[in-house]
Design a protein around this motif. Structure first.
Motif, PDB file in Angstrom:
ATOM      1  N   GLY A 275      46.311   4.321 -45.438  1.00 40.70           N
ATOM      2  CA  GLY A 275      45.519   4.306 -46.653  1.00 40.70           C
ATOM      3  C   GLY A 275      45.554   2.912 -47.262  1.00 40.70           C
ATOM      4  O   GLY A 275      46.350   2.059 -46.858  1.00 40.70           O
ATOM      5  N   TYR A 276      44.700   2.652 -48.229  1.00 36.54           N
ATOM      6  CA  TYR A 276      44.623   1.331 -48.851  1.00 36.54           C
ATOM      7  C   TYR A 276      44.077   1.475 -50.259  1.00 36.54           C
ATOM      8  O   TYR A 276      43.393   2.437 -50.586  1.00 36.54           O
ATOM      9  N   ASP A 277      44.428   0.514 -51.094  1.00 35.99           N
ATOM     10  CA  ASP A 277      43.920   0.483 -52.462  1.00 35.99           C
ATOM     11  C   ASP A 277      42.535  -0.142 -52.473  1.00 35.99           C
ATOM     12  O   ASP A 277      42.214  -0.989 -51.642  1.00 35.99           O
ATOM     13  N   GLY A 278      41.715   0.253 -53.425  1.00 35.67           N
ATOM     14  CA  GLY A 278      40.382  -0.320 -53.537  1.00 35.67           C
ATOM     15  C   GLY A 278      39.359   0.492 -52.762  1.00 35.67           C
ATOM     16  O   GLY A 278      39.675   1.452 -52.057  1.00 35.67           O
ATOM     17  N   LYS A 279      38.103   0.055 -52.892  1.00 37.21           N
ATOM     18  CA  LYS A 279      36.995   0.783 -52.291  1.00 37.21           C
ATOM     19  C   LYS A 279      36.677   0.331 -50.875  1.00 37.21           C
ATOM     20  O   LYS A 279      35.997   1.036 -50.139  1.00 37.21           O
ATOM     21  N   GLU A 280      37.177  -0.838 -50.488  1.00 34.90           N
ATOM     22  CA  GLU A 280      36.871  -1.363 -49.167  1.00 34.90           C
ATOM     23  C   GLU A 280      38.136  -1.558 -48.361  1.00 34.90           C
ATOM     24  O   GLU A 280      39.178  -1.943 -48.884  1.00 34.90           O
TER      25      GLU A 280
ATOM     26  N   VAL B 155      50.546  -7.431 -44.828  1.00 31.39           N
ATOM     27  CA  VAL B 155      51.081  -6.278 -45.549  1.00 31.39           C
ATOM     28  C   VAL B 155      52.283  -6.727 -46.365  1.00 31.39           C
ATOM     29  O   VAL B 155      53.203  -7.372 -45.844  1.00 31.39           O
ATOM     30  N   THR B 156      52.270  -6.384 -47.655  1.00 34.89           N
ATOM     31  CA  THR B 156      53.388  -6.748 -48.533  1.00 34.89           C
ATOM     32  C   THR B 156      54.279  -5.558 -48.860  1.00 34.89           C
ATOM     33  O   THR B 156      55.464  -5.735 -49.148  1.00 34.89           O
ATOM     34  N   ALA B 157      53.715  -4.346 -48.834  1.00 34.90           N
ATOM     35  CA  ALA B 157      54.516  -3.161 -49.161  1.00 34.90           C
ATOM     36  C   ALA B 157      53.778  -1.915 -48.687  1.00 34.90           C
ATOM     37  O   ALA B 157      52.592  -1.962 -48.348  1.00 34.90           O
ATOM     38  N   SER B 158      54.490  -0.801 -48.642  1.00 33.77           N
ATOM     39  CA  SER B 158      53.888   0.478 -48.267  1.00 33.77           C
ATOM     40  C   SER B 158      54.312   1.547 -49.255  1.00 33.77           C
ATOM     41  O   SER B 158      55.374   1.464 -49.881  1.00 33.77           O
TER      42      SER B 158
ATOM     43  N   VAL C 246      49.911   6.716 -45.421  1.00 34.00           N
ATOM     44  CA  VAL C 246      50.772   5.643 -45.909  1.00 34.00           C
ATOM     45  C   VAL C 246      49.851   4.571 -46.472  1.00 34.00           C
ATOM     46  O   VAL C 246      49.044   3.978 -45.740  1.00 34.00           O
ATOM     47  N   THR C 247      49.919   4.344 -47.780  1.00 34.23           N
ATOM     48  CA  THR C 247      49.056   3.364 -48.428  1.00 34.23           C
ATOM     49  C   THR C 247      49.695   1.990 -48.334  1.00 34.23           C
ATOM     50  O   THR C 247      50.846   1.801 -48.729  1.00 34.23           O
ATOM     51  N   LEU C 248      48.936   1.033 -47.815  1.00 34.01           N
ATOM     52  CA  LEU C 248      49.436  -0.325 -47.608  1.00 34.01           C
ATOM     53  C   LEU C 248      48.888  -1.258 -48.674  1.00 34.01           C
ATOM     54  O   LEU C 248      47.700  -1.217 -49.003  1.00 34.01           O
ATOM     55  N   SER C 249      49.760  -2.100 -49.201  1.00 34.56           N
ATOM     56  CA  SER C 249      49.363  -3.180 -50.099  1.00 34.56           C
ATOM     57  C   SER C 249      49.316  -4.465 -49.281  1.00 34.56           C
ATOM     58  O   SER C 249      50.222  -4.735 -48.484  1.00 34.56           O
TER      59      SER C 249
END
Length: 452
Positions: free
Chosen positions: A253-258, A266-269, A283-286
């Motif tokens: 998973g990811y933040d934002g619309k795109e 990758v900085t964090a999960s 798992v959302t990745l930053s």
């Protein structure tokens, strides 16, 4: 505008008669099946190798690939086969081999595709939203390729998933569980897959490991409830982290619309490293950095790449800038020791004079090819015209421009006399001194050339 297509609702213009039993959508009867089919999603763009993206069933009637192949290779249906192949960018001769690479699955998300109707002998494309539970054939990169019940060819949805208007009509009423935030579009997996990891819609606790290009005869099962630890992904690229999660049976998973570009770091999960999750959980990745518009077609904020400074290694231009505000007036001559500033380039719209080069006296913008006569260096007060006689006795006059003004185009370059020179050739150049060269008195009157 996107046309909604509900599960179990026949197409109005199908390639294949849906009463022929080519394929069947999933019928959601129990809450467990509904949960298995309508899975929550993180992000509108999902790659085709995302674990749990698709569901499956061990029932062989979900999609009859052999029947579809026989239909499209029958000479009676040659025109339909041609339209079908054209929509998928293949040849009619390649239809059997193409179908052999496809795998039947069930959608677990309301999925955006480019659908096709068959009208007047052609495949007519239109954007549609397929309801979760619809049976489709997917290719080796996880892209929906055929809607099973009607045989309609499918292509990826390429428009903005966040700017759609879904139209429910023609018996395709808004279904229970529809949420605009759960709509997805599938992007191709970065690699061709050998197997698809599906969730059994009849038993969500069971997974189906299905080889690509098979219809269920070689399935293997696994426990979707088995816990999987989130790996340490900090410092890896988004693309590499996505593949590592997929190999462990976890979705990205990811933040934002795109979706971020694959080269973003990758900085964090979330959840963090070591957290135990079930199959297909997200798992959302930053991320940070990355190339905008990179391999995944997304953008990323906070790029750490600074812009390149302007180059100063090249020599500064010595061509004097022309004056765009008054092109008809000559510009002031510049000092020979002060070349033009590189921050003030010449206007691209003003062509340079013929033969122009580094010079301390810029030509005017309307000057023709310059003569060999340099500007006069006579002090103020010197007579503007000098005269002398040629050795043959012919009077010759020459004129120099006023010392207070630069060379202009009002007077043509002086001509040489036609009489042959004997001891000293005639010249058009003005004398270096203000005194007459031969002791003759200066002529008065306008500048002229007298030839006898």
């Amino acid at each position: 505008m996107v046309k909604a297509v509900a599960a179990g609702v026949p197409s109005l213009a199908p390639f294949f008669d849906e009463s022929g039993g080519l394929g069947h959508d999933a019928v959601v009867r129990s809450q467990a099946v509904q949960q298995a089919v309508q899975q929550a999603v993180h992000g509108s763009l999902q790659q085709g190798d995302t674990p749990g993206l698709y569901g499956g069933t061990r029932k062989p009637t979900i999609c009859d690939v052999k029947q579809l192949k026989a239909f499209l290779t029958d000479p009676v249906n040659r025109q339909k086969a041609q339209a079908w192949a054209t929509a998928l960018d293949i040849t009619t001769a390649g239809i059997p081999e193409y179908l052999d690479r496809l795998t039947p699955v069930l959608l677990r998300h309301d999925t955006l595709v480019q659908n096709h109707d068959y009208k007047k002998g052609k495949a007519v494309p239109y954007n549609s939203l397929l309801q979760a539970g619809i049976a489709v054939l997917v290719d080796e990169q996880g892209l929906p390729a055929v809607k099973c019940s009607c045989g309609n060819p499918l292509r990826p949805f390429t428009d903005d998933t966040n700017r759609i208007s879904v139209k429910f009509e023609d018996s395709n009423s808004k279904w229970r569980g529809y949420r605009p935030s759960s709509v997805v579009a599938v992007r191709p997996a970065p690699r061709s897959m050998e197997r698809l990891a599906l969730v059994d819609v009849d038993d969500p606790g069971r997974g189906i490991d299905r080889p690509v290009g098979t219809t269920g005869g070689h399935d293997q099962t696994f426990d979707t409830r088995k816990q999987r630890a989130v790996p340490d992904l900090a410092g890896t690229t988004f693309g590499d982290a996505s593949r590592r999660l997929a190999d462990k049976g976890l979705a990205v998973g990811y933040d934002g619309k795109e979706r971020p570009p694959d080269d973003a770091r990758v900085t964090a999960s979330d959840p963090p490293t070591g957290t135990e999750l079930g199959f297909g959980e997200y798992v959302t990745l930053s991320v940070a950095g990355g190339t905008p518009g990179g391999t995944s077609g997304g953008t990323s904020e906070g790029s750490t790449t600074p812009p390149a400074p302007p180059s100063t290694s090249g020599p500064p231009s010595t061509a004097p800038p022309s004056s765009p505000s008054s092109p008809s007036s000559p510009s002031s001559p510049s000092s020979p020791s002060s070349p033009s500033s590189p921050s003030s380039p010449s206007s691209p719209s003003a062509p340079s004079s013929s033969g122009a080069g580094p010079s301390s006296s810029p030509p005017t913008s309307s000057a023709p090819p310059s003569s060999k006569a340099p500007p006069s260096s006579e002090p103020p007060g010197s007579p503007p015209t000098t005269a002398r006689s040629s050795p043959a006795g012919d009077p010759v006059t020459s004129s120099a421009p006023p010392p207070s003004a630069p060379v202009t185009t009002s007077a043509p370059p002086p001509e040489t006399v036609s009489a042959p020179a004997t001891s000293s050739p005639a010249t058009s150049e003005p004398p270096a001194s203000s005194a007459p060269a031969t002791g003759e008195p200066a002529l008065s009157g306008p500048a002229s050339i007298v030839i006898t």
